[in-house]
Design a protein around this motif. Structure first.
Motif, mmCIF file in Angstrom:
data_model
loop_
_atom_site.group_PDB
_atom_site.id
_atom_site.type_symbol
_atom_site.label_atom_id
_atom_site.label_comp_id
_atom_site.label_asym_id
_atom_site.label_seq_id
_atom_site.Cartn_x
_atom_site.Cartn_y
_atom_site.Cartn_z
ATOM 1 N N VAL B 204 0.828 -1.216 0.000
ATOM 2 C CA VAL B 204 0.000 0.000 0.000
ATOM 3 C C VAL B 204 0.860 1.263 0.000
ATOM 4 O O VAL B 204 0.542 2.250 -0.658
ATOM 5 C CB VAL B 204 -1.020 0.026 1.172
ATOM 6 C CG1 VAL B 204 -2.078 -1.051 0.995
ATOM 7 C CG2 VAL B 204 -0.329 -0.100 2.519
ATOM 8 N N ARG B 205 1.981 1.213 0.706
ATOM 9 C CA ARG B 205 2.825 2.417 0.805
ATOM 10 C C ARG B 205 3.468 2.758 -0.543
ATOM 11 O O ARG B 205 3.674 3.934 -0.858
ATOM 12 C CB ARG B 205 3.917 2.223 1.857
ATOM 13 C CG ARG B 205 3.365 2.108 3.263
ATOM 14 C CD ARG B 205 4.214 2.851 4.300
ATOM 15 N NE ARG B 205 3.628 2.676 5.629
ATOM 16 C CZ ARG B 205 2.773 3.524 6.189
ATOM 17 N NH1 ARG B 205 2.404 4.618 5.548
ATOM 18 N NH2 ARG B 205 2.272 3.280 7.392
ATOM 19 N N VAL B 206 3.792 1.740 -1.320
ATOM 20 C CA VAL B 206 4.442 2.002 -2.604
ATOM 21 C C VAL B 206 3.486 2.742 -3.548
ATOM 22 O O VAL B 206 3.909 3.392 -4.508
ATOM 23 C CB VAL B 206 4.969 0.678 -3.218
ATOM 24 C CG1 VAL B 206 3.880 -0.062 -3.960
ATOM 25 C CG2 VAL B 206 6.152 0.926 -4.133
ATOM 26 N N LEU B 207 2.192 2.675 -3.252
ATOM 27 C CA LEU B 207 1.195 3.383 -4.058
ATOM 28 C C LEU B 207 0.966 4.808 -3.550
ATOM 29 O O LEU B 207 0.178 5.557 -4.124
ATOM 30 C CB LEU B 207 -0.127 2.621 -4.048
ATOM 31 C CG LEU B 207 -0.076 1.185 -4.585
ATOM 32 C CD1 LEU B 207 -1.440 0.523 -4.441
ATOM 33 C CD2 LEU B 207 0.380 1.163 -6.035
ATOM 34 N N GLY B 208 1.619 5.175 -2.459
ATOM 35 C CA GLY B 208 1.476 6.522 -1.922
ATOM 36 C C GLY B 208 0.534 6.589 -0.725
ATOM 37 O O GLY B 208 0.306 7.660 -0.177
ATOM 38 N N TRP B 209 -0.006 5.446 -0.313
ATOM 39 C CA TRP B 209 -0.905 5.428 0.837
ATOM 40 C C TRP B 209 -0.115 5.801 2.086
ATOM 41 O O TRP B 209 0.981 5.296 2.321
ATOM 42 C CB TRP B 209 -1.531 4.037 1.005
ATOM 43 C CG TRP B 209 -2.538 3.934 2.120
ATOM 44 C CD1 TRP B 209 -3.877 4.159 2.022
ATOM 45 C CD2 TRP B 209 -2.287 3.549 3.478
ATOM 46 N NE1 TRP B 209 -4.469 3.955 3.237
ATOM 47 C CE2 TRP B 209 -3.521 3.583 4.161
ATOM 48 C CE3 TRP B 209 -1.138 3.202 4.194
ATOM 49 C CZ2 TRP B 209 -3.646 3.264 5.510
ATOM 50 C CZ3 TRP B 209 -1.256 2.892 5.537
ATOM 51 C CH2 TRP B 209 -2.504 2.931 6.183
ATOM 52 N N THR B 210 -0.668 6.726 2.862
ATOM 53 C CA THR B 210 -0.041 7.055 4.138
ATOM 54 C C THR B 210 -1.147 7.000 5.182
ATOM 55 O O THR B 210 -2.227 7.553 5.004
ATOM 56 C CB THR B 210 0.545 8.482 4.144
ATOM 57 O OG1 THR B 210 -0.481 9.383 3.743
ATOM 58 C CG2 THR B 210 1.738 8.598 3.228
ATOM 59 N N GLY B 211 -0.928 6.312 6.227
ATOM 60 C CA GLY B 211 -1.955 6.201 7.251
ATOM 61 C C GLY B 211 -1.453 5.317 8.364
ATOM 62 O O GLY B 211 -0.279 4.922 8.390
ATOM 63 N N ASP B 212 -2.341 4.977 9.266
ATOM 64 C CA ASP B 212 -1.967 4.189 10.425
ATOM 65 C C ASP B 212 -1.973 2.707 10.050
ATOM 66 O O ASP B 212 -3.022 2.126 9.744
ATOM 67 C CB ASP B 212 -2.951 4.455 11.572
ATOM 68 C CG ASP B 212 -2.582 3.657 12.812
ATOM 69 O OD1 ASP B 212 -1.396 3.691 13.202
ATOM 70 O OD2 ASP B 212 -3.474 2.977 13.364
ATOM 71 N N SER B 213 -0.801 2.080 10.084
ATOM 72 C CA SER B 213 -0.708 0.705 9.599
ATOM 73 C C SER B 213 -1.381 -0.291 10.536
ATOM 74 O O SER B 213 -1.921 -1.298 10.083
ATOM 75 C CB SER B 213 0.745 0.293 9.357
ATOM 76 O OG SER B 213 1.645 1.114 10.011
ATOM 77 N N LEU B 214 -1.349 -0.011 11.836
ATOM 78 C CA LEU B 214 -1.987 -0.945 12.776
ATOM 79 C C LEU B 214 -3.491 -1.049 12.505
ATOM 80 O O LEU B 214 -4.054 -2.143 12.475
ATOM 81 C CB LEU B 214 -1.747 -0.500 14.215
ATOM 82 C CG LEU B 214 -0.538 -1.134 14.903
ATOM 83 C CD1 LEU B 214 -0.419 -0.652 16.340
ATOM 84 C CD2 LEU B 214 -0.629 -2.668 14.853
ATOM 85 N N ARG B 215 -4.105 0.102 12.305
ATOM 86 C CA ARG B 215 -5.551 0.091 12.033
ATOM 87 C C ARG B 215 -5.844 -0.574 10.698
ATOM 88 O O ARG B 215 -6.818 -1.323 10.566
ATOM 89 C CB ARG B 215 -6.091 1.533 11.994
ATOM 90 C CG ARG B 215 -7.145 1.801 13.059
ATOM 91 C CD ARG B 215 -7.936 3.072 12.792
ATOM 92 N NE ARG B 215 -9.195 2.854 12.107
ATOM 93 C CZ ARG B 215 -9.792 3.759 11.343
ATOM 94 N NH1 ARG B 215 -9.231 4.931 11.135
ATOM 95 N NH2 ARG B 215 -10.947 3.478 10.780
ATOM 96 N N LEU B 216 -4.999 -0.309 9.709
ATOM 97 C CA LEU B 216 -5.190 -0.923 8.393
ATOM 98 C C LEU B 216 -5.121 -2.439 8.500
ATOM 99 O O LEU B 216 -5.946 -3.167 7.940
ATOM 100 C CB LEU B 216 -4.110 -0.419 7.428
ATOM 101 C CG LEU B 216 -4.186 -0.971 6.008
ATOM 102 C CD1 LEU B 216 -5.439 -0.494 5.293
ATOM 103 C CD2 LEU B 216 -2.949 -0.567 5.196
ATOM 104 N N ARG B 217 -4.134 -2.911 9.265
ATOM 105 C CA ARG B 217 -3.963 -4.347 9.414
ATOM 106 C C ARG B 217 -5.184 -4.981 10.082
ATOM 107 O O ARG B 217 -5.652 -6.051 9.665
ATOM 108 C CB ARG B 217 -2.712 -4.639 10.234
ATOM 109 C CG ARG B 217 -2.370 -6.113 10.291
ATOM 110 C CD ARG B 217 -1.151 -6.411 11.149
ATOM 111 N NE ARG B 217 -0.831 -7.818 11.065
ATOM 112 C CZ ARG B 217 -0.041 -8.343 10.134
ATOM 113 N NH1 ARG B 217 0.516 -7.588 9.238
ATOM 114 N NH2 ARG B 217 0.183 -9.649 10.112
#
Lengths: 235, 235
Positions: B204-217
């Protein structure tokens, strides 16, 4: 893609050389690379390589003792220049992000530019034998140099993330991203033309780097222009 | 890792089955996967596979007509579930980032969990023959589904970047990042234990997504829990 028929021992070669390189050694390497990547390593005999060059098998053995020696020389070609460049970039002063970009760009370009997709041979089970120990060590060295620069990029952009525990292996992803060129080439049958613009940027962004990519690319290209021409592997 | 010696036609098997699966078909697949990944596809005969299972070659041919059929079944196993899951996730409502994370997580886990590193067979030159056309089409379908979700993530996080021209192929990187698990396994000889935490986030980060990874997981894990158990390939 017909190959030159072996004219038999002692007889003159029927055709002029037409493989790149200009020397018998280079022609053998090119023919072997074509056959290994298109027919498979196990499916290719030294006899068949000699036939594809248009020389006698005995002449081939004058240059390479075994088929493994040919494979080893081909594999070494894929890492010698990136290794030399990585060591050189690390020794220089300057920001790490352009260095990582430059290394990934150079490496992506050479993986795209090779006439045959030699990286597809990295997964051969044969490479796990002792014969290829020294190649494995050298490739591992390249992986580690990528990780060294990657850790510097992380330390620069996200100081809080430093420490191997929290890195979780992300410092090895730039090396792996560059390797994806091999899979793209294998699946598409051609070198991915967008890879040199795509992969180096992904390599820095995956580490958390955020910045102006155009300026980064310019700085990296300048680094590559200044870099002493990487050493060639011994002939 | 000794194999069971073929006791010869008609004689009883000397040892109890000890390969996973419980059926002759599953045992053949397991033995073939071991031999293909450790000795190479071209270096492995159906006779040797039968020997490794402890059955007669004729019994093997009762289950698979050719060695290619065995390879095809093994390859299919690596994409059937991710394909079913991708189609299911795309059909659901909801944010794209957790969907991509969930798909990459599931796929990374299965590439790590396979008893043998089957993905290393993707680069075999044999796969470019007509025999494997239908596998290539299916794997390409998976690649495209990854790209569909990836484009949704990009549209969500960087609306200005939309349009294939400017994407430059970045929408194919999540699929390629997941595949790097195969190279890590091949180089290290073991499944990379950090990969399930590392790869989906990088995707997701390689696409430019920035956010809270714990919540995403957490959201992604909930998606996977809810997902209908993906269909198995036809036996």
């Amino acid at each position: 893609m017909g190959h030159v028929v072996n004219p038999g021992p002692g007889r003159p070669r029927l055709e002029q050389r037409r493989r790149p390189g200009g020397t018998p050694r280079a022609e053998i390497l090119d023919a072997a690379a074509e056959l290994f990547t298109n027919r498979g390593y196990a499916n290719t005999s030294t006899r068949r390589i000699a036939d594809a060059v248009g020389i006698r098998q005995a002449s081939l053995y004058h240059h390479f003792g075994t088929k493994d020696d040919i494979l080893d020389a081909l594999l070494e070609k894929t890492i010698a220049e990136p290794l030399a460049l990585a060591a050189q970039l690390i020794a220089e002063p300057g920001d790490p992000a352009p260095k990582l970009y430059a290394l990934a760009l150079y490496d992506t370009r050479q993986l795209c530019a090779n006439r045959w997709n030699l990286g597809s041979l990295y997964l051969l089970p044969e490479l796990r034998t002792e014969r290829f120990e020294s190649f494995r060590v050298r490739r591992d060295e390249l992986r580690k140099l990528y990780a060294v620069v990657s850790r510097q990029v992380i330390a620069d952009t996200r100081p809080a993330a430093n420490g191997t525990d929290t890195l979780n292996g992300v410092e090895y992803l730039p090396f792996r991203l560059v390797e994806t060129v091999i899979n793209m080439r294998s699946d598409d049958g051609v070198s991915p033309e967008h890879a040199p613009a795509l992969i180096p940027e992904a390599a820095v962004r995956v580490l958390g780097w955020t910045g102006d990519s155009l300026r980064l690319r310019e700085t990296a290209e300048a680094l590559l222009d200044r870099a002493i021409s990487p050493v060639q592997p011994p002939a």
